[in-house]
Scaffold this active site. Structure first.
Site, PDB file in Angstrom:
ATOM      1  NE  ARG A   1      -3.689  -2.532   0.930  1.00  0.00           N
ATOM      2  CZ  ARG A   1      -4.718  -2.650   1.710  1.00  0.00           C
ATOM      3  NH1 ARG A   1      -5.249  -1.847   2.562  1.00  0.00           N
ATOM      4  NH2 ARG A   1      -5.407  -3.904   1.789  1.00  0.00           N
TER       5      ARG A   1
ATOM      6  CD  GLU B   1      -2.275   2.837   3.932  1.00  0.00           C
ATOM      7  OE1 GLU B   1      -2.858   4.020   3.986  1.00  0.00           O
ATOM      8  OE2 GLU B   1      -2.856   2.013   3.938  1.00  0.00           O
TER       9      GLU B   1
ATOM     10  NE  ARG C   1      -4.446   2.924  12.867  1.00  0.00           N
ATOM     11  CZ  ARG C   1      -5.706   2.767  13.127  1.00  0.00           C
ATOM     12  NH1 ARG C   1      -5.774   1.686  13.746  1.00  0.00           N
ATOM     13  NH2 ARG C   1      -6.479   3.520  12.577  1.00  0.00           N
ATOM     14  CG  HIS C   2      -1.024   3.308   8.117  1.00  0.00           C
ATOM     15  ND1 HIS C   2      -1.913   4.182   9.202  1.00  0.00           N
ATOM     16  CD2 HIS C   2      -2.158   2.786   7.657  1.00  0.00           C
ATOM     17  CE1 HIS C   2      -3.061   4.078   9.109  1.00  0.00           C
ATOM     18  NE2 HIS C   2      -3.463   3.439   8.282  1.00  0.00           N
TER      19      HIS C   2
ATOM     20  CD  GLU D   1      -9.621  -1.901   9.486  1.00  0.00           C
ATOM     21  OE1 GLU D   1      -9.978  -0.692   9.434  1.00  0.00           O
ATOM     22  OE2 GLU D   1      -8.894  -2.479   8.640  1.00  0.00           O
TER      23      GLU D   1
ATOM     24  CB  SER E   1     -12.104  -4.851   6.885  1.00  0.00           C
ATOM     25  OG  SER E   1     -11.370  -4.482   5.843  1.00  0.00           O
TER      26      SER E   1
ATOM     27  NE  ARG F   1      -2.954  -2.038  10.977  1.00  0.00           N
ATOM     28  CZ  ARG F   1      -3.820  -1.161  10.410  1.00  0.00           C
ATOM     29  NH1 ARG F   1      -5.108  -1.447  10.822  1.00  0.00           N
ATOM     30  NH2 ARG F   1      -3.681  -0.221   9.670  1.00  0.00           N
TER      31      ARG F   1
END
Ligand code: AMO
Length: 435
Positions: free
Chosen positions: A213, A215, A221-222, A358, A361, A409
């Site tokens: 990703r 990001e 957390r990323h 999270e 998902s 995570r």
């Protein structure tokens, strides 16, 4: 005679002469006696050097080796009530196999902890600390447990491409690469391929692999590359089937970690708490109300965000619940492949949150070709860009759904580590591409 190798985990009082291989962790010179601590994968062994009783060349040589050099030390094993192992080695010879340069970039046994950046720049040395290495032994156990749980539930382990001509889920977090002069993209997730497999009869698939990703978020957390544990299952009646399956998997993982992680958890001074089942189900709307009551002013439809997730985590912790579902997200906040809850602004989707973050998902997918293409258009996506994916829906696609879990995570939250990078050997983020 060939050497009898022993490590700190298997050495015994009646071993006689053995050779220990490891790193020189520490040297203590007390005049008439010196101690050299050799560290290996399993712990440490004390080499005791009474000056008058051993070869002067061995004494001088071994006590002047630089810290962290790799040495082979041969000697006799003796019982000792001064060491943790209850044993010590009285050396007769040694070899320096690979000397360590001085000074060391970071300490291995020093109490002062280096900054995260310095540690990651010198990750090989950082990993010599048993408690840092323990995290990755536990990660390996975690992967074993996932595999076992999935086999038990009759899932097939698959691998989907990590490089593709079109962007998996679309959006702005794609890494573009030059593929023989044409643009290609690193996979953000196996989403489209795992769904395509649902039209084949494979029925239940899972994958463990990297997801990329782009990001720009520089948070704890990323990262830009993480390990994703994806599952997808066909012939579901509703998303409850997926949640029930994932709950079984999570329970298996938690119990397995608690049981098998013992030694490594001990090094980290951690105990795994097994979340109580059934995991509570909160709806997105309930969460919105809960965070607003605690003073966070989120608009309808807005992402709960780091702060919102944390507040929900705090509230759930007060109820002694660490793992919980958040369902019924607004459909416009969810990707095109998620099924809408007809007649409502919501969707058949869920997040699984753990201690205020999270970790997963998923949801039920839209399997009806016409509705799916309509939903793409609503999200300003051109169905023509998804031709191969959509083909799998044109010729018979069962109802299906699945999830994606961020393994890094999950692991770091299980161990209460403050940063997802602590659970990744060589993390990649906005500002880190090496080592
Ligand atoms: P999502 O984008 O929510 O869903 O990702 C699933 C899980 O992956 C982890 N994750 C990350 N971990 C570390 N760094 C990141 N930058 C990062 N981004 C995501 C999180 C997250 O919960 N295709 C869907 C899943 C599905 O519906 O099956 C997806 O990728 O733990």
């Amino acid at each position: 005679m060939s050497a009898v190798y022993r490590d700190s985990g298997s050495i015994a009082a009646d071993d006689g002469e053995v050779t220990i291989r490891g790193w020189v962790q520490e040297i203590r010179n007390l005049g008439g006696i010196s101690f050299v601590i050799i560290r290996d994968r399993f712990g440490t062994v004390q080499v005791t050097l009474p000056k008058k009783k051993i070869d002067p060349a061995v004494f001088e040589g071994l006590t002047s080796v630089s810290r962290e050099s790799v040495v082979y030390v041969t000697g006799n094993v003796k019982e000792s009530n001064q060491t943790d192992l209850g044993l010590e080695l009285i050396p007769s010879s040694f070899k320096v196999i690979s000397p360590a340069a001085v000074p060391l970039p970071i300490g291995v046994i020093d109490k002062v902890n280096a900054e995260m950046d310095t540690r990651l720049n010198n990750r090989f040395m950082d990993l010599r600390k048993p408690e840092i290495r323990a995290v990755f032994e536990l990660k390996s156990i975690l992967f074993d447990l996932i595999e076992e749980a999935m086999r038990e539930l009759d899932f097939t382990w698959v691998n989907t491409p990590k490089i593709s001509g079109s962007g998996a889920e679309g959006g702005s977090t794609l890494f573009e690469v030059d593929y023989f002069g044409k643009p290609a993209y690193l996979a953000q997730s196996p989403q489209l391929h795992k769904q395509m497999l649902m039209s084949t009869g494979l029925d239940r698939v899972f994958e463990l692999g990297p997801a990329f990703r782009a990001e720009h978020s520089n948070t704890n957390r990323h990262v830009t590359e993480f390990q994703s544990f994806d599952g997808e299952m066909a012939w579901i009646d509703s998303q409850d089937d997926i949640m029930a399956t994932l709950e079984k998997i999570m329970d298996y993982i938690f119990r397995g970690m608690a049981r098998r992680g013992g030694y490594f958890l001990g090094l980290l001074d951690k105990k795994i708490r097994i979340p109580k089942r059934p995991y509570p189900v909160l709806t997105y709307s309930e969460c919105l109300r809960m965070v607003r009551e605690r003073g966070l002013d989120l608009k309808d439809g807005e992402d709960l965000g780091t702060e919102g997730e944390k507040i929900i985590g705090d509230i759930m912790a007060e109820k002694d619940r660490e793992l919980y579902w958040i369902t019924e997200y607004p459909e416009d906040a969810k990707p095109f492949y998620i099924m809408e809850k007809e007649g409502t602004p919501f969707s058949f989707s869920f997040d699984l949150d753990y201690k205020g973050q999270e970790i997963s998902s998923g949801g039920q997918r839209e399997h009806r070709y016409d509705v799916l293409t309509e939903r793409m258009r609503k999200k300003d996506l051109d169905p023509e860009d998804f031709e191969h994916y959509l083909d799998a829906f044109k010729y018979g696609m069962p109802p299906h759904g699945g999830w994606g879990i961020g393994v890094d995570r999950l692991l770091t939250k299980m161990l209460d580590l403050p940063n997802v990078r602590e659970g990744i050997l060589f993390p990649r983020d906005v500002s880190r591409l090496s080592p």
